[in-house]
Design a protein around this motif. Structure first.
Motif, PDB file in Angstrom:
ATOM      1  N   VAL A 125       0.831  -1.180  -0.008  1.00  0.00           N
ATOM      2  CA  VAL A 125      -0.019  -0.117  -0.076  1.00  0.00           C
ATOM      3  C   VAL A 125       0.702   1.230  -0.032  1.00  0.00           C
ATOM      4  CG1 VAL A 125      -2.009   1.368   1.184  1.00  0.00           C
ATOM      5  CG2 VAL A 125      -1.850  -1.286   1.172  1.00  0.00           C
ATOM      6  N   VAL A 126       1.901   1.192   0.911  1.00  0.00           N
ATOM      7  CA  VAL A 126       2.838   2.592   0.919  1.00  0.00           C
ATOM      8  C   VAL A 126       3.820   2.309  -0.177  1.00  0.00           C
ATOM      9  CG1 VAL A 126       4.621   3.719   2.251  1.00  0.00           C
ATOM     10  CG2 VAL A 126       2.510   2.582   3.375  1.00  0.00           C
ATOM     11  N   SER A 127       3.546   3.296  -1.261  1.00  0.00           N
ATOM     12  CA  SER A 127       4.609   3.398  -2.346  1.00  0.00           C
ATOM     13  C   SER A 127       5.876   3.981  -2.138  1.00  0.00           C
ATOM     14  CB  SER A 127       3.753   3.929  -3.539  1.00  0.00           C
ATOM     15  OG  SER A 127       3.428   5.398  -3.393  1.00  0.00           O
ATOM     16  N   MET A 128       6.038   4.842  -1.067  1.00  0.00           N
ATOM     17  CA  MET A 128       7.254   5.579  -1.009  1.00  0.00           C
ATOM     18  C   MET A 128       7.048   6.018   0.252  1.00  0.00           C
ATOM     19  SD  MET A 128       8.347   9.206  -3.405  1.00  0.00           S
ATOM     20  CE  MET A 128       8.500   8.097  -4.767  1.00  0.00           C
ATOM     21  N   VAL A 129       8.550   6.437   1.045  1.00  0.00           N
ATOM     22  CA  VAL A 129       8.758   6.972   2.241  1.00  0.00           C
ATOM     23  C   VAL A 129       9.355   8.270   2.057  1.00  0.00           C
ATOM     24  CG1 VAL A 129       9.515   6.842   4.660  1.00  0.00           C
ATOM     25  CG2 VAL A 129       8.296   5.006   3.496  1.00  0.00           C
ATOM     26  N   LEU A 130       8.915   9.570   2.162  1.00  0.00           N
ATOM     27  CA  LEU A 130       9.831  10.902   2.112  1.00  0.00           C
ATOM     28  C   LEU A 130      10.076  11.102   3.274  1.00  0.00           C
ATOM     29  CD1 LEU A 130       7.403  12.733  -0.223  1.00  0.00           C
ATOM     30  CD2 LEU A 130       9.439  11.469  -0.869  1.00  0.00           C
ATOM     31  N   ILE A 131      11.563  11.224   3.670  1.00  0.00           N
ATOM     32  CA  ILE A 131      12.260  11.894   4.804  1.00  0.00           C
ATOM     33  C   ILE A 131      12.938  13.110   4.438  1.00  0.00           C
ATOM     34  CG2 ILE A 131      13.634  11.457   6.571  1.00  0.00           C
ATOM     35  CD1 ILE A 131      11.336   9.552   6.722  1.00  0.00           C
ATOM     36  N   ASN A 132      12.399  14.142   5.118  1.00  0.00           N
ATOM     37  CA  ASN A 132      13.198  15.410   4.770  1.00  0.00           C
ATOM     38  C   ASN A 132      13.962  16.001   6.114  1.00  0.00           C
ATOM     39  OD1 ASN A 132      13.379  18.585   4.665  1.00  0.00           O
ATOM     40  ND2 ASN A 132      13.225  17.658   2.468  1.00  0.00           N
ATOM     41  N   GLU A 133      15.295  16.607   6.230  1.00  0.00           N
ATOM     42  CA  GLU A 133      15.897  16.760   7.333  1.00  0.00           C
ATOM     43  C   GLU A 133      15.849  18.475   7.415  1.00  0.00           C
ATOM     44  OE1 GLU A 133      18.885  16.582   3.764  1.00  0.00           O
ATOM     45  OE2 GLU A 133      17.160  15.468   4.679  1.00  0.00           O
ATOM     46  N   SER A 134      14.941  19.148   6.625  1.00  0.00           N
ATOM     47  CA  SER A 134      15.054  20.657   6.575  1.00  0.00           C
ATOM     48  C   SER A 134      13.833  21.000   7.238  1.00  0.00           C
ATOM     49  CB  SER A 134      15.469  21.273   5.371  1.00  0.00           C
ATOM     50  OG  SER A 134      14.520  20.977   4.469  1.00  0.00           O
ATOM     51  N   GLY A 135      12.718  20.281   7.806  1.00  0.00           N
ATOM     52  CA  GLY A 135      11.685  20.635   8.493  1.00  0.00           C
ATOM     53  C   GLY A 135      10.543  20.646   7.510  1.00  0.00           C
ATOM     54  N   ILE A 136       9.375  21.171   8.032  1.00  0.00           N
ATOM     55  CA  ILE A 136       8.085  20.801   7.275  1.00  0.00           C
ATOM     56  C   ILE A 136       8.077  21.534   5.840  1.00  0.00           C
ATOM     57  CG2 ILE A 136       6.966  22.780   8.473  1.00  0.00           C
ATOM     58  CD1 ILE A 136       5.491  19.678   7.154  1.00  0.00           C
ATOM     59  N   ALA A 137       8.970  22.786   5.740  1.00  0.00           N
ATOM     60  CA  ALA A 137       8.815  23.518   4.394  1.00  0.00           C
ATOM     61  C   ALA A 137       9.551  22.695   3.543  1.00  0.00           C
ATOM     62  CB  ALA A 137       9.512  24.931   4.912  1.00  0.00           C
ATOM     63  N   GLY A 138      10.496  21.821   3.866  1.00  0.00           N
ATOM     64  CA  GLY A 138      11.300  21.196   2.825  1.00  0.00           C
ATOM     65  C   GLY A 138      10.463  19.973   2.509  1.00  0.00           C
ATOM     66  N   LEU A 139       9.968  19.495   3.423  1.00  0.00           N
ATOM     67  CA  LEU A 139       9.028  18.241   3.122  1.00  0.00           C
ATOM     68  C   LEU A 139       7.891  18.767   2.141  1.00  0.00           C
ATOM     69  CD1 LEU A 139       8.489  15.222   3.814  1.00  0.00           C
ATOM     70  CD2 LEU A 139       6.941  15.902   5.529  1.00  0.00           C
ATOM     71  N   LEU A 140       7.371  19.724   2.321  1.00  0.00           N
ATOM     72  CA  LEU A 140       6.118  20.183   1.334  1.00  0.00           C
ATOM     73  C   LEU A 140       6.845  20.364   0.067  1.00  0.00           C
ATOM     74  CD1 LEU A 140       4.171  22.571   3.929  1.00  0.00           C
ATOM     75  CD2 LEU A 140       3.341  20.408   3.025  1.00  0.00           C
ATOM     76  N   GLY A 141       7.879  21.058  -0.054  1.00  0.00           N
ATOM     77  CA  GLY A 141       8.812  21.165  -1.207  1.00  0.00           C
ATOM     78  C   GLY A 141       8.684  19.853  -1.922  1.00  0.00           C
ATOM     79  N   ASP A 142       9.212  18.812  -1.128  1.00  0.00           N
ATOM     80  CA  ASP A 142       9.380  17.471  -1.562  1.00  0.00           C
ATOM     81  C   ASP A 142       7.940  16.971  -2.157  1.00  0.00           C
ATOM     82  OD1 ASP A 142      12.020  17.623  -1.023  1.00  0.00           O
ATOM     83  OD2 ASP A 142      11.746  16.275   0.856  1.00  0.00           O
ATOM     84  N   LEU A 143       6.982  17.210  -1.550  1.00  0.00           N
ATOM     85  CA  LEU A 143       5.613  16.740  -2.071  1.00  0.00           C
ATOM     86  C   LEU A 143       5.262  17.655  -3.057  1.00  0.00           C
ATOM     87  CD1 LEU A 143       3.629  16.329   1.555  1.00  0.00           C
ATOM     88  CD2 LEU A 143       4.399  14.497   0.046  1.00  0.00           C
ATOM     89  N   GLU A 144       5.299  18.680  -3.165  1.00  0.00           N
ATOM     90  CA  GLU A 144       4.974  19.526  -4.474  1.00  0.00           C
ATOM     91  C   GLU A 144       5.560  18.760  -5.606  1.00  0.00           C
ATOM     92  OE1 GLU A 144       6.156  23.570  -4.011  1.00  0.00           O
ATOM     93  OE2 GLU A 144       4.631  24.207  -2.616  1.00  0.00           O
ATOM     94  N   GLU A 145       6.828  18.125  -5.761  1.00  0.00           N
ATOM     95  CA  GLU A 145       7.220  17.614  -6.955  1.00  0.00           C
ATOM     96  C   GLU A 145       6.529  16.316  -7.093  1.00  0.00           C
ATOM     97  OE1 GLU A 145      11.231  16.888  -6.165  1.00  0.00           O
ATOM     98  OE2 GLU A 145      11.938  18.895  -5.930  1.00  0.00           O
TER      99      GLU A 145
END
Length: 307
Positions: free
Chosen positions: A94-114
């Motif tokens: 079910v889980v196709s990908m795990v996204l880990i970001n070390e720069s905080g929520i702003a960086g994680l949202l940037g990863d999600l935007e892609e």
């Protein structure tokens, strides 16, 4: 890998769902909820986590970073916790990908935007309302920057309710602006997907007592507005009930949801990122206020969606 395909067509498409998680002790129930929703819609599920950069701060005179209690560097620790969480509930398919970001929520949202998710699920901590857990950081970043619908699961909801989404009574709150029209598509579609009912609510911020002329006029406006957006819709939208209340919008929406036994509240919001304050088409940040206090999940839908 995509979750198992659904057997019937859906009125709303969630091809890719992202679950924001802190990987803490309360992270299992939201994951099971998100996984169940992903199975219903045949969605790819992304598990997204951000850790604070201060984990990397060294503690003199030690030459190594101040790593978590596991003894692993922060990224490796988060990756291991994610693998264990997924494996514990056998969600590898079910889980196709795990996204880990070390720069905080702003960086994680940037990863999600892609990766352009169709839905982001955000769970609040039990015993800590949204303001305490997220105030000034995660919630503000998500509501300002996200360009996708955001589903907020309130504190305690998953402790007292089944962990499978059952959205059979959908409350759609609208100010009858074009901004809220995008959310109407989701509200009606989700109600249809669950063979449920739709109630449209308009809150007039002007206080009014009893059965007044203002109530009659507002109710007629709401019925006319819904009719103009039906486009020959014969499902839940075609049979939606209309409700008008007066007073402070956030409070009235939450009270109506409790009285109706709503399983889901759906609200529209201005295109996230377009304004400096918390995203909401209501005066005073009503979308955020409802997310903090509602007894049931709240789906906040931006007017401007990514293609």
């Amino acid at each position: 890998m995509k979750s198992q395909a659904v057997m019937t067509p859906r009125h709303v498409e969630f091809k890719k769902i992202a679950l924001l998680t802190d990987l803490g002790s309360a992270s299992e129930a939201p994951l099971l909820f998100a996984a169940s929703l992903a199975k219903q819609y045949g969605s790819d599920l992304l598990l997204a986590h951000a850790y604070a950069p201060e984990f990397y701060v060294s503690v003199p005179p030690e030459p190594l970073p101040n790593w978590p209690g596991s003894g692993l560097p922060p990224r490796e620790d988060a990756e291991q916790q994610s693998r264990e969480l997924i494996s514990r509930h056998q969600l590898q398919d079910v889980v196709s990908m795990v996204l880990i970001n070390e720069s905080g929520i702003a960086g994680l949202l940037g990863d999600l935007e892609e990766r352009r998710p169709d839905l982001v699920i955000l769970s609040t901590h039990a015993r800590k309302g949204l303001r305490k857990w997220l105030a000034g950081s995660v919630a503000e970043e998500v509501f300002r920057r996200a360009r996708w619908p955001v589903l907020v699961l309130p504190p305690g909801y998953l402790e007292s309710e089944p962990r499978e989404p059952r959205f059979q009574q959908v409350l759609y709150a609208t100010d009858m602006s074009e901004i809220s029209s995008t959310a109407l598509h989701y509200a009606a579609g989700i109600a249809d997907d669950n063979q449920g009912e739709l109630v449209a609510l308009h809150v007039d911020p002007v206080e009014s007592e009893g059965f007044s002329f203002s109530r009659i006029m507002d109710l007629q406006k709401l019925e006319d507005w819904l009719r103009s957006h039906r486009h020959d819709h014969t499902g839940a939208l075609g049979h939606a009930d209309c409700l008008v209340r007066f007073g402070e919008p956030g409070r009235q929406i939450c009270e109506a949801a409790a009285e109706l036994g709503a399983d889901l509240i759906v609200m529209g919001a201005r295109g996230f990122g377009a304004v400096s304050g918390l995203a909401s088409h209501f005066v005073g940040g009503t979308a955020y206020e409802v997310s903090c206090t509602a007894p049931r999940p709240v789906l906040i839908v931006p007017h401007e969606r990514q293609a």
